[in-house]
Design an enzyme around this catalytic site. Structure first.
Site, PDB file in Angstrom:
ATOM      1  CG  ASP A  82       5.371  -7.690  10.666  1.00  0.00           C
ATOM      2  OD1 ASP A  82       4.564  -6.792  10.386  1.00  0.00           O
ATOM      3  OD2 ASP A  82       6.418  -7.910  10.009  1.00  0.00           O
ATOM      4  CG  HIS A  83       3.067  -8.872   7.319  1.00  0.00           C
ATOM      5  ND1 HIS A  83       2.364  -8.192   6.353  1.00  0.00           N
ATOM      6  CD2 HIS A  83       4.244  -8.235   7.443  1.00  0.00           C
ATOM      7  CE1 HIS A  83       3.101  -7.178   5.910  1.00  0.00           C
ATOM      8  NE2 HIS A  83       4.234  -7.172   6.558  1.00  0.00           N
ATOM      9  CG  ASP A 104      -0.992  -8.291   5.054  1.00  0.00           C
ATOM     10  OD1 ASP A 104      -1.840  -7.659   4.394  1.00  0.00           O
ATOM     11  OD2 ASP A 104       0.124  -8.593   4.617  1.00  0.00           O
ATOM     12  CD  GLU A 134       0.331  -4.225   3.823  1.00  0.00           C
ATOM     13  OE1 GLU A 134       1.047  -4.598   4.782  1.00  0.00           O
ATOM     14  OE2 GLU A 134       0.537  -4.570   2.648  1.00  0.00           O
ATOM     15  N   GLY A 179      12.045  -6.992   1.642  1.00  0.00           N
ATOM     16  CA  GLY A 179      13.267  -7.609   1.091  1.00  0.00           C
ATOM     17  C   GLY A 179      14.208  -6.561   0.539  1.00  0.00           C
ATOM     18  CG  HIS A 206       4.959  -3.065   6.497  1.00  0.00           C
ATOM     19  ND1 HIS A 206       4.874  -4.335   6.979  1.00  0.00           N
ATOM     20  CD2 HIS A 206       4.089  -2.331   7.237  1.00  0.00           C
ATOM     21  CE1 HIS A 206       3.980  -4.388   7.958  1.00  0.00           C
ATOM     22  NE2 HIS A 206       3.494  -3.179   8.134  1.00  0.00           N
ATOM     23  N   GLY A 207       8.850  -2.677   4.768  1.00  0.00           N
ATOM     24  CA  GLY A 207       9.903  -2.774   3.753  1.00  0.00           C
ATOM     25  C   GLY A 207      11.023  -1.785   3.976  1.00  0.00           C
ATOM     26  CB  THR A 231      15.540  -7.996   4.523  1.00  0.00           C
ATOM     27  OG1 THR A 231      14.212  -8.440   4.230  1.00  0.00           O
ATOM     28  CG2 THR A 231      16.534  -8.706   3.630  1.00  0.00           C
TER      29      THR A 231
HETATM   30  P1  13P Z   1      12.199  -5.530   5.163  1.00  0.00           P
HETATM   31  O1  13P Z   1      12.449  -7.004   5.204  1.00  0.00           O
HETATM   32  O2  13P Z   1      12.263  -4.978   3.769  1.00  0.00           O
HETATM   33  O3  13P Z   1      13.049  -4.760   6.108  1.00  0.00           O
HETATM   34  O4  13P Z   1      10.669  -5.307   5.598  1.00  0.00           O
HETATM   35  C1  13P Z   1      10.322  -5.521   6.918  1.00  0.00           C
HETATM   36  C2  13P Z   1       8.865  -5.474   7.102  1.00  0.00           C
HETATM   37  O5  13P Z   1       8.179  -4.649   6.538  1.00  0.00           O
HETATM   38  C3  13P Z   1       8.269  -6.444   8.015  1.00  0.00           C
HETATM   39  O6  13P Z   1       6.892  -6.389   7.986  1.00  0.00           O
END
Ligand code: 13P
Length: 279
Positions: A82-83, A104, A134, A179, A206-207, A231
Site C-alpha cells: 500500500d502507498h 502513490d 492514486e 485516519g 482509501h481512508g 486505523t
Molecule cells: P484508514 O486508516 O482511514 O482506514 O485508511 C486506510 C487506508 O486508506 C490505507 O491506505
C-alpha cells in the site's frame, strides 16, 4: 484457495457488484485476525502494508508472513504493498512475492505521476501482479507526518492517467481521508459518479475508517471495488489489548494479550467484510 493477484479479486468484485476489503496489517496478530475473519465469512480479502509502516514492521519480516498466511488460508487472498513511495520499495515487494503494488505519486505534478507510474507498470509486467495508483489527494496521513489537504480527483485527468499508464486500479480522492475523521466525512458522490462513468478500471476508496455503512454501499454502487481499512483495525487491537491489561493489572500474560490482539482485529475486519458483501 490460495495467494491470488489483486486483479483477480477486483474482477470478481466487479462481477458481483461488491467491493473487496483491503486490510492493513502490522504484526502477526493482525494477519491472524484478518485471515480468521475472512475464513469464517468465506470471503476473499487483500492483506496490505503501507511503506510508511515499514520502520515499525519491516518488509523482509512482514512480507513472507503475509504471503505464508495467504498461501495457507482457506480463502483467496492477495498481498499488496500500500502507498509505495519509492520505486525501489515496489521492486523489493515484487521480489518478495507480493501479488499487487501501489505507487502513490499523488503529491507529484500529473506529468511526473504519469511518468513514474508508467515505469512501475513496465516493471510489474515481469511479475504476475497488479498495479494501483492514486490521482487527486486523499486527506489526512497514512503515517505520523503532516496531514494532507483533500484535493478531489479530476475526472478528465483520471481518464488520461489511466489511459497513459495502463494501471489496473485507480485510487480516488472524493473527500475521503486517512485516519479518524474529526467529523463525519462529506463524500463527493457526484465526482465519484463522473469518474466511474469516464474510466474503465476498478476504483479504490482509501481512508475507510469512520465511513458509514450507507456511504460504503453508495461508493460500491458507483464503481468502488476495493476499500482500504487501517486505523480502525489498529485502534480495535489497541482497545482490546488495553481492556485486557486493565482487567489484569497485576500480572498480564503475553499469550492472553496476543489472543486479545487477534480478537480486536478479527472483530473489526469481520464488521467491514459484512458491509462490503464480497463472496
Ligand atoms: P484508514 O486508516 O482511514 O482506514 O485508511 C486506510 C487506508 O486508506 C490505507 O491506505
Amino acid at each position: 484457495m490460495a495467494l491470488v493477484t489483486m486483479k483477480e479479486l477486483l474482477d470478481r468484485a466487479e462481477e458481483q457488484g461488491v467491493a473487496v476489503g483491503a486490510f492493513s496489517v502490522g504484526n502477526m496478530e493482525m494477519v491472524m485476525g484478518a485471515v480468521k475473519a475472512a475464513e469464517e465469512l468465506e470471503t476473499p480479502i487483500i492483506l496490505q502494508i503501507a511503506e510508511v509502516r515499514l520502520p515499525h514492521s519491516p518488509l523482509e519480516l512482514m512480507g513472507p508472513m503475509m504471503l505464508a498466511a495467504a498461501e495457507n488460508a482457506a480463502v483467496d487472498i492477495a498481498v499488496h504493498l500500500d502507498h509505495g513511495l519509492h520505486p525501489e520499495t515496489v521492486a523489493k515487494a515484487l521480489d518478495i512475492g507480493f501479488t499487487s503494488v501501489m505507487f502513490d505519486g499523488s503529491q507529484l505534478p500529473l506529468e511526473k505521476n504519469i511518468e513514474i507510474v508508467k515505469n512501475i507498470v513496465h516493471l510489474v509486467s515481469d511479475y504476475d501482479a497488479t498495479v494501483e495508483a492514486e490521482l487527486g489527494v486523499v486527506g489526512g496521513n497514512e503515517g505520523e507526518g503532516k496531514a494532507h489537504e483533500v484535493l478531489c480527483t479530476n475526472p478528465a485527468d483520471a481518464v488520461r492517467f489511466c489511459d497513459e499508464t495502463g494501471i489496473d486500479a485507480l485510487a480516488v480522492a472524493i473527500g475521503n481521508a486517512h485516519g479518524n475523521y474529526p467529523v463525519l466525512p462529506s463524500l463527493r458522490f457526484d465526482v465519484l459518479e463522473e469518474i466511474h462513468k469516464a474510466v474503465r478500471v476498478p476504483l479504490v476508496l482509501h481512508g475507510g475508517t469512520g465511513i458509514t455503512a450507507e456511504m460504503f454501499r453508495r461508493c460500491i454502487s458507483l464503481g468502488v471495488r476495493k476499500i482500504n481499512i487501517a486505523t480502525a483495525s489498529f485502534d480495535s487491537l489497541a482497545q482490546y489489548a488495553k481492556a485486557y491489561c486493565d482487567n489484569k493489572p497485576e500480572k498480564p500474560n503475553y499469550f492472553e494479550l496476543s489472543a486479545c490482539e487477534v480478537e480486536g482485529v478479527y472483530q473489526n475486519v469481520k464488521k467491514h467484510i459484512e458491509i462490503f458483501n464480497m463472496k
